[in-house]
Design an enzyme around this catalytic site. Structure first.
Site, PDB file in Angstrom:
ATOM      1  N   HIS A 186       0.830  -1.214   0.000  1.00 56.38           N
ATOM      2  CA  HIS A 186       0.000   0.000   0.000  1.00 56.38           C
ATOM      3  C   HIS A 186       0.863   1.262   0.000  1.00 56.38           C
ATOM      4  CE1 HIS A 186      -3.551  -2.481   1.097  1.00 56.38           C
ATOM      5  NE2 HIS A 186      -2.678  -3.148   1.817  1.00 56.38           N
ATOM      6  N   SER A 316      16.007  18.405 -17.483  1.00 59.53           N
ATOM      7  CA  SER A 316      15.214  19.628 -17.405  1.00 59.53           C
ATOM      8  C   SER A 316      15.875  20.727 -18.213  1.00 59.53           C
ATOM      9  CB  SER A 316      15.069  20.079 -15.952  1.00 59.53           C
ATOM     10  OG  SER A 316      14.432  21.340 -15.876  1.00 59.53           O
ATOM     11  N   LYS A 322      19.410  18.181 -13.136  1.00 63.01           N
ATOM     12  CA  LYS A 322      18.310  17.245 -12.929  1.00 63.01           C
ATOM     13  C   LYS A 322      18.373  16.131 -13.968  1.00 63.01           C
ATOM     14  CE  LYS A 322      13.364  17.249 -11.840  1.00 63.01           C
ATOM     15  NZ  LYS A 322      12.954  16.051 -12.554  1.00 63.01           N
ATOM     16  N   GLU A 329       9.916   5.936 -18.166  1.00 65.05           N
ATOM     17  CA  GLU A 329       8.801   6.706 -18.716  1.00 65.05           C
ATOM     18  C   GLU A 329       8.493   6.291 -20.155  1.00 65.05           C
ATOM     19  OE1 GLU A 329      10.194  10.661 -18.108  1.00 65.05           O
ATOM     20  OE2 GLU A 329      10.090  10.502 -15.921  1.00 65.05           O
TER      21      GLU A 329
END
Length: 467
Positions: A186, A316, A322, A329
């Site tokens: 969970h 980025s 970053k 993805e």
């Protein structure tokens, strides 16, 4: 530069065809009738159509339907198409007549042109219908070509890609066998596992994917060739069906078999639906795996940071330094496409009425795309991500020991309710489970010794017997 044309004719009259095109009138009509997506047949599908034509030409020679000159010329032309030499001469849109008649005739015309040119010195003409399409119909050729193309893609592209990715995960599972980390259920802290156990689970998912694909192959590899127009086999010589399928299997090296019932085989495309459904199921596993990896690699300072995913590119345009989990993805997006393709395939399968399904071209395009996407992303995941993943062992161990759920072994000593009290106290007061146990007096009152407490709370003893 002005396009030059020649005049071709078919049963509907004359048609202007580009002068250098190998195709003829019927293909040109389809090009003009279906300016829809700009998406043409997959390369593997074109090759599969030529494989069917080659097998038919061989069988027709053996059974006395074609003379040797025409049969051998058609076979030689088919080999060139199979090799990818004339893909540019297959311009018809995927969104065409639902039986694939346009693309079958495209194949007939290209092969007839090539074969006629080869026999020009002998004064022999090869006709698209009378010779290349002899003993055949679009209604058995086109679906057969789809099943051949899909079988080939599953056997020779997808399963090897699964093997490659599964092996990469298995190697990492062995490397991470002793890296203890917090389990999570969970999305909340749970008892410890090892990173090796998690990666072993990912490897098992991919191994199950191989089983799922292989389980669908007997239906996918069953073809309707020989049923001609409606499944009766009209205009075929005796023994044609069995022989052409045998030759098709021989040519391709694939486990192609003749339909057990030709009426079912032409009316339904459920073998393709089954294969697509397996890919959809596998896609859900891929989404889960990639989400796990990007969660574990989140950070570097404010996330879980249990693993380091290879840095591949700046993440980025505004935040310097970053780096993002781009393979995860890309993989998830590819899986979403596969899931969407499955919906299209399932809907197209309902477009069968009486003796024929008329949603075949879009089923072929979507299923072959799904296989290609899944095969490619499997190899990309292995090469650009999984093989380069590193464990942040200290961080993983710290989080494992910080989990209040490591109180679980105390259930056997002091009981569930007392252990729950310790867990809640440790979270509320921002202390370790050991500190909370002592603070609540369980060592002082003799419920457990400190030595036994240390032994019970050793996270390396909590990872179970399944390595």
């Amino acid at each position: 530069m002005t396009q030059e044309y020649r005049i071709e004719h078919d049963t509907m009259g004359e048609v202007k065809v580009p002068v250098d095109a190998l195709y003829r009138a019927q293909t040109q009509r389809a090009v003009e009738n279906f300016p829809i997506s700009g998406k043409t047949l997959e390369r593997e599908h074109i090759a599969a159509l030529a494989q069917v034509k080659k097998a038919a030409a061989r069988a027709n020679l053996e059974l006395g339907v074609l003379d040797e000159d025409r049969s051998l010329a058609i076979q030689a032309a088919a080999d060139e198409v199979i090799a990818g030499k004339y893909d540019a001469h297959f311009p018809i849109d995927v969104f065409q007549t639902g039986s694939g008649t346009s693309s079958n005739m495209n194949t007939n015309e290209v092969l007839a042109s090539l074969a006629s040119k080869a026999l020009e010195s002998k004064g022999i003409d090869v006709h698209p219908n009378d010779h290349v399409n002899a003993s055949q119909s679009s209604n058995d050729v086109f679906p057969t070509s789809v099943h051949v193309a899909v079988t080939n893609a599953l056997v020779n592209e997808l399963v090897p890609a699964f093997e490659y990715l599964a092996t990469a995960f298995e190697e990492k599972a062995a490397e991470f066998v002793d890296v203890v980390k917090s389990g999570r259920t969970h999305l909340m802290d749970a008892t410890p596992v090892t990173l090796g156990q998690e990666f072993g689970g990912y490897a098992a998912s991919i191994r199950y994917a191989i089983e799922r694909v292989n389980a669908s192959l007997p239906r996918v590899a069953e073809v309707p060739q020989g049923g001609t127009a409606v499944g009766t086999g009209i205009n075929t010589p005796t023994g044609f069906s069995a022989r052409v399928v045998e030759l098709l299997a021989e040519q391709t090296g694939l486990p192609i078999t003749e339909a057990r019932n030709h009426f079912e085989a032409q009316a339904n495309r459920t073998g393709l639906v089954e294969a697509s459904g397996q890919l959809r199921t596998i896609a859900y596993d891929y989404v889960k795996i990639n989400n796990d990896l990007r969660w574990m690699g989140s950070g570097p300072n404010t996330g879980l940071g249990e693993i380091a995913i290879p840095d591949l590119q700046p993440g980025s345009s505004i935040m310097p330094g970053k780096v993002n989990p781009v393979i995860c993805e890309a993989s998830i997006q590819a899986m979403h496409q596969i899931i969407g393709n499955d919906t299209t395939i399932a809907l197209a399968s309902t477009n069968g009425q009486f003796e024929l399904n008329v949603g075949i071209p879009v089923m072929a395009a979507n299923l072959l795309e799904s296989i290609r996407l899944m095969a490619n992303i499997s190899r990309v995941m292995a090469d650009k991500m999984v093989k380069g993943i590193e464990a942040n062992t200290e961080r993983a161990r710290f989080l494992a020991e910080a989990s209040p759920s490591i109180v679980t072994p105390l259930n056997k000593v002091i009981g569930y309710e007392a252990a729950a009290k310790i867990a809640k106290y440790s979270v509320k007061n921002k202390m370790t489970v050991k500190e909370a146990t002592i603070a609540l007096g369980f060592v002082e009152n003799g419920s457990i010794t400190e030595a036994d407490l240390d032994k019970a709370l050793d996270v390396t003893t909590m990872i179970g017997e399944y390595k």
